[in-house]
Scaffold this motif. Structure first.
Motif, PDB file in Angstrom:
ATOM      1  N   ILE A 120      35.026 -26.231 -13.312  1.00 43.76           N
ATOM      2  CA  ILE A 120      35.927 -26.804 -12.603  1.00 43.76           C
ATOM      3  C   ILE A 120      36.015 -28.297 -12.928  1.00 43.76           C
ATOM      4  O   ILE A 120      37.013 -28.886 -13.077  1.00 43.76           O
ATOM      5  N   GLU A 121      34.774 -28.978 -12.919  1.00 44.43           N
ATOM      6  CA  GLU A 121      34.696 -30.224 -13.309  1.00 44.43           C
ATOM      7  C   GLU A 121      35.117 -30.728 -14.491  1.00 44.43           C
ATOM      8  O   GLU A 121      35.952 -31.851 -14.622  1.00 44.43           O
ATOM      9  N   ASN A 122      35.085 -29.835 -15.560  1.00 48.68           N
ATOM     10  CA  ASN A 122      35.538 -30.081 -16.959  1.00 48.68           C
ATOM     11  C   ASN A 122      37.044 -29.786 -17.047  1.00 48.68           C
ATOM     12  O   ASN A 122      37.582 -29.769 -18.199  1.00 48.68           O
ATOM     13  N   GLY A 123      37.583 -29.229 -15.984  1.00 49.55           N
ATOM     14  CA  GLY A 123      39.111 -28.818 -16.296  1.00 49.55           C
ATOM     15  C   GLY A 123      39.425 -27.601 -16.981  1.00 49.55           C
ATOM     16  O   GLY A 123      40.752 -27.395 -17.320  1.00 49.55           O
ATOM     17  N   ARG A 124      38.199 -26.850 -17.171  1.00 47.37           N
ATOM     18  CA  ARG A 124      38.543 -25.596 -17.758  1.00 47.37           C
ATOM     19  C   ARG A 124      38.804 -24.405 -17.048  1.00 47.37           C
ATOM     20  O   ARG A 124      39.214 -23.024 -17.474  1.00 47.37           O
ATOM     21  N   TYR A 125      38.752 -24.628 -15.623  1.00 48.29           N
ATOM     22  CA  TYR A 125      39.001 -23.530 -14.710  1.00 48.29           C
ATOM     23  C   TYR A 125      39.644 -24.109 -13.357  1.00 48.29           C
ATOM     24  O   TYR A 125      39.159 -25.111 -13.046  1.00 48.29           O
ATOM     25  N   SER A 166      23.303 -32.049  -7.520  1.00 46.67           N
ATOM     26  CA  SER A 166      23.482 -31.555  -8.651  1.00 46.67           C
ATOM     27  C   SER A 166      24.565 -30.428  -8.578  1.00 46.67           C
ATOM     28  O   SER A 166      24.843 -29.969  -7.505  1.00 46.67           O
ATOM     29  N   GLN A 167      24.851 -29.946  -9.807  1.00 50.57           N
ATOM     30  CA  GLN A 167      25.713 -28.973 -10.017  1.00 50.57           C
ATOM     31  C   GLN A 167      25.176 -27.673  -9.338  1.00 50.57           C
ATOM     32  O   GLN A 167      25.928 -26.877  -8.715  1.00 50.57           O
ATOM     33  N   LEU A 224      35.977 -34.005  -8.854  1.00 48.19           N
ATOM     34  CA  LEU A 224      34.814 -33.303  -8.183  1.00 48.19           C
ATOM     35  C   LEU A 224      33.446 -33.875  -8.666  1.00 48.19           C
ATOM     36  O   LEU A 224      32.544 -34.069  -7.904  1.00 48.19           O
ATOM     37  N   LYS A 225      33.420 -34.085  -9.976  1.00 47.03           N
ATOM     38  CA  LYS A 225      32.166 -34.768 -10.493  1.00 47.03           C
ATOM     39  C   LYS A 225      31.906 -36.080  -9.580  1.00 47.03           C
ATOM     40  O   LYS A 225      30.738 -36.181  -9.505  1.00 47.03           O
ATOM     41  N   ASP A 226      32.749 -36.865  -9.828  1.00 48.27           N
ATOM     42  CA  ASP A 226      32.513 -38.068  -8.887  1.00 48.27           C
ATOM     43  C   ASP A 226      32.015 -38.191  -7.672  1.00 48.27           C
ATOM     44  O   ASP A 226      31.269 -38.670  -7.087  1.00 48.27           O
ATOM     45  N   ILE A 227      32.799 -37.242  -6.800  1.00 47.32           N
ATOM     46  CA  ILE A 227      32.271 -36.992  -5.392  1.00 47.32           C
ATOM     47  C   ILE A 227      31.177 -36.235  -5.144  1.00 47.32           C
ATOM     48  O   ILE A 227      30.261 -36.679  -4.409  1.00 47.32           O
ATOM     49  N   ARG A 228      30.886 -35.092  -6.088  1.00 52.60           N
ATOM     50  CA  ARG A 228      29.663 -34.433  -6.197  1.00 52.60           C
ATOM     51  C   ARG A 228      28.435 -35.610  -6.349  1.00 52.60           C
ATOM     52  O   ARG A 228      27.343 -35.868  -5.713  1.00 52.60           O
ATOM     53  N   THR A 229      28.351 -36.373  -7.416  1.00 55.68           N
ATOM     54  CA  THR A 229      27.369 -37.289  -8.001  1.00 55.68           C
ATOM     55  C   THR A 229      27.416 -38.515  -6.850  1.00 55.68           C
ATOM     56  O   THR A 229      26.218 -38.943  -6.789  1.00 55.68           O
TER      57      THR A 229
END
Length: 62
Positions: free
Chosen positions: A33-38, A15-16, A5-10
């Motif tokens: 979600i991006e950091n895998g905590r959820y 921005s988040q 998600l972070k790679d696709i978003r950036t």
């Protein structure tokens, strides 16, 4: 659950906060979600995929 998600978003230059607004969730949700905590609910995962015009499998993987 791992995700891209972070790679696709950036890559889109978003921005988040911008992604959160498009998904109607909080910026903290996007961050978690991006950091895998959820792990997103199935409806949210589909919304993310639709937003990026990708499949769920393109974004999320085991």
């Amino acid at each position: 659950m791992r995700n891209a998600l972070k790679d696709i978003r950036t890559a889109r230059g978003w921005s988040q906060s911008e992604l959160a607004e498009r998904l109607q969730v909080s910026r903290q949700t996007v961050n978690s979600i991006e950091n895998g905590r959820y792990d997103p609910s199935l409806p949210l995962a589909f919304a993310i995929a639709r937003t990026f015009e990708l499949t769920i499998e393109d974004i999320f993987f085991p």
